[in-house]
Design an enzyme around this catalytic site. Structure first.
Site, PDB file in Angstrom:
ATOM      1  N   HIS A  52       0.436   1.265 -13.275  1.00  0.00           N
ATOM      2  CA  HIS A  52       1.214   0.108 -13.716  1.00  0.00           C
ATOM      3  C   HIS A  52       2.696   0.500 -13.744  1.00  0.00           C
ATOM      4  CE1 HIS A  52       2.026  -3.709 -15.595  1.00  0.00           C
ATOM      5  NE2 HIS A  52       2.855  -3.058 -16.393  1.00  0.00           N
ATOM      6  N   ASN A  70      -5.735   2.890 -12.944  1.00  0.00           N
ATOM      7  CA  ASN A  70      -4.764   1.922 -12.425  1.00  0.00           C
ATOM      8  C   ASN A  70      -3.366   2.478 -12.615  1.00  0.00           C
ATOM      9  OD1 ASN A  70      -3.697  -0.692 -11.582  1.00  0.00           O
ATOM     10  ND2 ASN A  70      -3.190  -1.040 -13.730  1.00  0.00           N
ATOM     11  N   GLY A 101       0.778  -1.234   0.000  1.00  0.00           N
ATOM     12  CA  GLY A 101       0.000   0.000   0.000  1.00  0.00           C
ATOM     13  C   GLY A 101       0.810   1.285   0.000  1.00  0.00           C
ATOM     14  N   THR A 102       2.010   1.266  -0.599  1.00  0.00           N
ATOM     15  CA  THR A 102       2.763   2.529  -0.645  1.00  0.00           C
ATOM     16  C   THR A 102       2.075   3.542  -1.571  1.00  0.00           C
ATOM     17  OG1 THR A 102       4.254   1.843  -2.432  1.00  0.00           O
ATOM     18  CG2 THR A 102       4.968   1.374  -0.165  1.00  0.00           C
ATOM     19  N   ASN A 103       1.416   3.048  -2.602  1.00  0.00           N
ATOM     20  CA  ASN A 103       0.670   3.982  -3.459  1.00  0.00           C
ATOM     21  C   ASN A 103      -0.558   4.537  -2.751  1.00  0.00           C
ATOM     22  OD1 ASN A 103       1.821   4.337  -6.305  1.00  0.00           O
ATOM     23  ND2 ASN A 103       2.070   2.140  -5.939  1.00  0.00           N
ATOM     24  N   GLU A 158     -11.818  -3.565 -20.230  1.00  0.00           N
ATOM     25  CA  GLU A 158     -11.807  -5.030 -20.183  1.00  0.00           C
ATOM     26  C   GLU A 158     -10.467  -5.635 -20.618  1.00  0.00           C
ATOM     27  OE1 GLU A 158     -13.480  -3.095 -22.156  1.00  0.00           O
ATOM     28  OE2 GLU A 158     -13.066  -3.743 -24.204  1.00  0.00           O
ATOM     29  N   GLU A 176      10.297   7.783  -8.004  1.00  0.00           N
ATOM     30  CA  GLU A 176      10.422   8.843  -9.018  1.00  0.00           C
ATOM     31  C   GLU A 176       9.180   8.985  -9.890  1.00  0.00           C
ATOM     32  OE1 GLU A 176      14.033   8.512 -11.284  1.00  0.00           O
ATOM     33  OE2 GLU A 176      15.270   8.325  -9.486  1.00  0.00           O
ATOM     34  N   ILE A 194      -8.260  -9.831 -10.463  1.00  0.00           N
ATOM     35  CA  ILE A 194      -8.759  -9.510 -11.814  1.00  0.00           C
ATOM     36  C   ILE A 194     -10.200  -8.992 -11.735  1.00  0.00           C
ATOM     37  CG2 ILE A 194      -9.374 -10.526 -14.066  1.00  0.00           C
ATOM     38  CD1 ILE A 194      -6.381 -10.536 -13.694  1.00  0.00           C
ATOM     39  N   MET A 249      -4.249  -6.725  -7.077  1.00  0.00           N
ATOM     40  CA  MET A 249      -3.798  -7.892  -7.841  1.00  0.00           C
ATOM     41  C   MET A 249      -4.922  -8.853  -8.226  1.00  0.00           C
ATOM     42  SD  MET A 249      -0.704  -7.100  -8.242  1.00  0.00           S
ATOM     43  CE  MET A 249       0.586  -6.068  -7.527  1.00  0.00           C
TER      44      MET A 249
HETATM   45  C1  GAR Z   1       3.216  -1.032  -7.447  1.00  0.00           C
HETATM   46  O1  GAR Z   1       4.501  -1.011  -8.007  1.00  0.00           O
HETATM   47  C2  GAR Z   1       2.165  -1.018  -8.549  1.00  0.00           C
HETATM   48  O2  GAR Z   1       2.524  -0.214  -9.630  1.00  0.00           O
HETATM   49  C3  GAR Z   1       2.139  -2.474  -8.936  1.00  0.00           C
HETATM   50  O3  GAR Z   1       2.218  -3.163  -7.707  1.00  0.00           O
HETATM   51  C4  GAR Z   1       2.939  -2.374  -6.762  1.00  0.00           C
HETATM   52  C5  GAR Z   1       2.103  -2.214  -5.499  1.00  0.00           C
HETATM   53  O4  GAR Z   1       2.805  -1.594  -4.483  1.00  0.00           O
HETATM   54  N1  GAR Z   1       0.959  -2.774  -9.689  1.00  0.00           N
HETATM   55  C6  GAR Z   1       0.923  -3.680 -10.665  1.00  0.00           C
HETATM   56  O5  GAR Z   1       1.881  -4.351 -10.985  1.00  0.00           O
HETATM   57  C7  GAR Z   1      -0.421  -3.795 -11.360  1.00  0.00           C
HETATM   58  N2  GAR Z   1      -0.302  -4.523 -12.596  1.00  0.00           N
HETATM   59  P1  GAR Z   1       2.072  -0.899  -3.254  1.00  0.00           P
HETATM   60  O6  GAR Z   1       1.117  -1.927  -2.643  1.00  0.00           O
HETATM   61  O7  GAR Z   1       3.199  -0.573  -2.295  1.00  0.00           O
HETATM   62  O8  GAR Z   1       1.373   0.323  -3.755  1.00  0.00           O
END
Ligand code: GAR
Length: 202
Positions: A112, A110, A14-16, A150, A181, A95, A93
């Site tokens: 990525h 989202n 969950g850093t995002n 989709e 970054e 679907i 993660m």
């Molecule tokens: C992040 O790097 C995000 O971009 C990636 O998972 C990580 C989650 O980190 N997402 C994907 O790969 C989606 N296809 P977080 O839980 O620390 O935010």
């Protein structure tokens, strides 16, 4: 103006999500409010971050449902109960099928961790994306925020930011650099842009 109600979908660290919560505090995210965190995993540290910030959270695990339809119906029900207008996938993660995404056109975004269309689509998530970038030998990678439809990682691109790959990078080191970054800057900015466009008058 009323703030757009946002749900953040998570599965892990969950850093995002943290970047979004911080952006709301600092005012970078001002047109929307993080009203709910939905986790696909009851062990996700993101749930602790939600609790620490006073944001309600809910766990909905796919394996608890006998079909994708039932799972998505439950997620949809929760979104409706909380009046959610914008969904932000932040390391989510699980679907989501067309049955779900088509109910929220241009209302799901989202993040990525690559420059789409490189290293994206089915099977490319988390560290695997950075491993693939290193295996290929690209010298620049980055992050992309896109609308979700989709097609996995196939929706319209909203924002991208490039990040340098350095000599001796491991997937973990590169992942951290892409987060610092690009991801943590881009996702709050994109959430603000979309939340603003969805804002309703009083
Ligand atoms: C992040 O790097 C995000 O971009 C990636 O998972 C990580 C989650 O980190 N997402 C994907 O790969 C989606 N296809 P977080 O839980 O620390 O935010």
């Amino acid at each position: 103006m009323l703030k757009t109600k946002i749900a953040v979908f998570v599965s892990g660290g969950g850093t995002n999500l943290q970047a979004l919560l911080d952006a709301e505090k600092s005012g970078i995210l001002q047109s929307g409010e993080i009203s709910l965190v939905l986790s696909s995993n009851h062990k996700a540290y993101a749930l602790t971050r939600a609790a620490e910030n006073g944001v309600p959270s809910v766990v909905v695990e796919r394996k608890k449902f006998s079909s994708q339809e039932e799972y998505e119906a439950q997620v949809k029900k929760i979104m409706e109960e909380h009046g959610i207008e914008l969904i932000v996938l932040a390391g989510f993660m699980s679907i989501l099928s067309e049955g779900f995404t088509s109910a929220y056109p241009k209302r799901i975004i989202n993040i990525h961790p690559s420059l789409i269309p490189s290293f994206c689509g089915k099977g490319y998530y988390g560290l695997k994306v950075h491993e693939a970038a290193l295996d290929y030998g690209v010298k620049v990678t980055g992050a992309t925020v896109h609308f979700v439809n989709e097609i996995p990682d196939g929706g319209e691109i909203l924002m991208q930011k490039a990040v340098e790959v350095k000599e001796g990078d491991t997937a973990e080191i590169l992942q951290r650099r892409v987060m610092e970054e690009a991801e943590w800057i881009l996702l709050p900015k994109a959430a603000e842009q979309v939340a603003k466009s969805l804002q309703k008058g009083q």
